[in-house]
Scaffold this active site. Structure first.
Site, PDB file in Angstrom:
ATOM      1  CB  SER A 100      -1.143  -0.001   1.234  1.00  0.00           C
ATOM      2  OG  SER A 100      -2.007   0.891   1.134  1.00  0.00           O
ATOM      3  CG  HIS A 253      -5.415  -2.896   0.620  1.00  0.00           C
ATOM      4  ND1 HIS A 253      -4.794  -2.496  -0.534  1.00  0.00           N
ATOM      5  CD2 HIS A 253      -4.919  -2.148   1.731  1.00  0.00           C
ATOM      6  CE1 HIS A 253      -4.062  -1.499  -0.151  1.00  0.00           C
ATOM      7  NE2 HIS A 253      -4.010  -1.245   1.304  1.00  0.00           N
TER       8      HIS A 253
END
Length: 275
Positions: A100, A253
Site C-alpha cells: 500500500s 487489500h
C-alpha cells in the site's frame, strides 16, 4: 528471533526488527501501509526468513517509530530517512517489499537512489494520489486539527476498516484487532503527526517519474482490493519499464495477511529469475 531496535536518523526515531538467516543472503526491507505497522507482515515474515535477511520498519509516525511534530512526513522524506537507516546499517544493496503506502515509499526510494535497490515487490501499492486540498492543509495548522483526525478515525471504526481490507472476513480475529488498534491508544502524538502528514503530503510519483525507474518490479494485487483497486496496479505495471503484474483471486487489500504462502512463492520465483 528478531533483533529489535531504534535508529535515530535526522530528527526522527525509526523502529526496526531484524531477522538474519545468513550473511550471504539478500536483505529485504519490508515497508508497511498507511495506519499500519510492521505488525501487518507478521504472517509473511516466517515464510521469508529461511532464504533472506529481513528488516521490518515502522514508518514514521506509525507503530513504535517517532511521532514528533517537527518531522516532515512527505513520502519522499520518509524514503530519505529509510535510506539513512540502510546506510547506518552498512548495507549497499537491498530489495524492497512495499504494501500500500509502503509501495509508494519504495518507489520514491528507488527514484532517489536507484543504485541501492536491486528489486522491488509492490503489494497493492498506492499510486497517483494527489496532494490534499490547500484548505485542508491550512486547517492542519490549527491546534484542534489533531482532534478532528482522531474523531474521523474513531468514527470510521476499526471493524469497518478491517472488513474493507480483507476479502475473507473470517481472518479478522482479536489478535488482528488488537495489533492494528494498539498504536492509536498510546497518546495524542500520533494524531498530531497525522495532521502534519496531511500538510506534508505531495502528489505521488507521476508517469514521467515512474518511467525512469528501471529497477525490476513485481506487482502483486488482490482482484477484490477495495482500497487500491486493480486498475492502479495495471497502470503502475504499464508505467514502470521493468514490471510484471500478478493478480490473486478472492483476495483483498491486505495481501501479507491474506495470502502469505502464495505471495512468498511469487516473491521467491521473482528473485530467482532476476538473480
Amino acid at each position: 528471533m528478531a533483533i529489535k531496535g531504534i535508529e535515530t536518523v535526522g530528527n526522527i526515531d525509526i523502529y526496526f526488527e531484524q531477522y538474519r538467516s545468513n550473511s550471504s543472503h539478500q536483505t529485504i526491507i519490508l515497508l508497511h501501509g498507511f495506519l499500519s505497522s510492521s505488525f501487518s507482515y507478521r504472517k509473511l515474515i516466517p515464510y521469508l526468513t529461511s532464504d533472506f535477511n529481513i528488516i521490518t520498519v515502522d514508518l514514521p509516525p506509525f507503530g513504535q517509530s517517532g511521532k514528533t511534530y517537527r518531522y516532515t512526513y512527505s513520502f519522499e522524506n520518509i524514503a530519505r530517512s529509510i535510506i539513512e537507516l540502510i546506510e547506518a546499517k552498512g548495507l549497499q544493496s537491498i530489495c524492497l517489499i512495499g504494501h500500500s503506502m509502503g509501495g509508494q515509499i519504495a518507489l520514491q526510494l528507488a527514484n532517489i537512489r536507484p543504485d541501492l535497490v536491486q528489486r522491488i515487490v509492490l503489494l497493492c501499492s498506492s499510486g497517483y494520489l494527489p496532494s490534499f486540498p490547500r484548505k485542508m492543509k491550512a486547517l492542519s495548522y490549527l491546534p484542534f486539527f489533531s482532534l478532528g483526525v482522531r474523531h474521523y478515525l474513531a468514527k470510521s471504526g476499526l471493524e469497518k476498516n478491517l472488513k474493507k481490507v480483507v476479502y475473507n472476513q473470517e481472518l479478522i480475529d482479536d489478535a488482528m484487532r488488537q495489533g492494528y488498534l494498539q498504536p492509536f491508544t498510546e497518546g495524542r502524538q500520533i494524531f498530531r503527526a497525522l495532521g502534519r502528514m496531511v500538510r506534508d503530503k505531495r502528489v505521488d510519483l507521476l508517469k514521467e517519474d515512474l518511467q525512469k525507474i528501471h529497477t525490476p518490479c513485481l506487482l502483486i494485487w488482490g482482484r477484490e482490493d477495495k482500497v487500491v483497486p486493480l486498475k492502479i496496479g495495471k497502470r503502475l505495471a504499464s508505467d514502470l519499464p521493468n514490471a510484471n503484474l500478478v493478480i490473486l483471486n478472492d483476495t483483498g487489500h491486505l495481501l501479507p495477511e491474506e495470502k502469505p504462502a502464495e505471495v512468498t512463492s511469487y516473491i521467491k520465483n521473482f528473485f530467482i529469475e532476476k538473480s
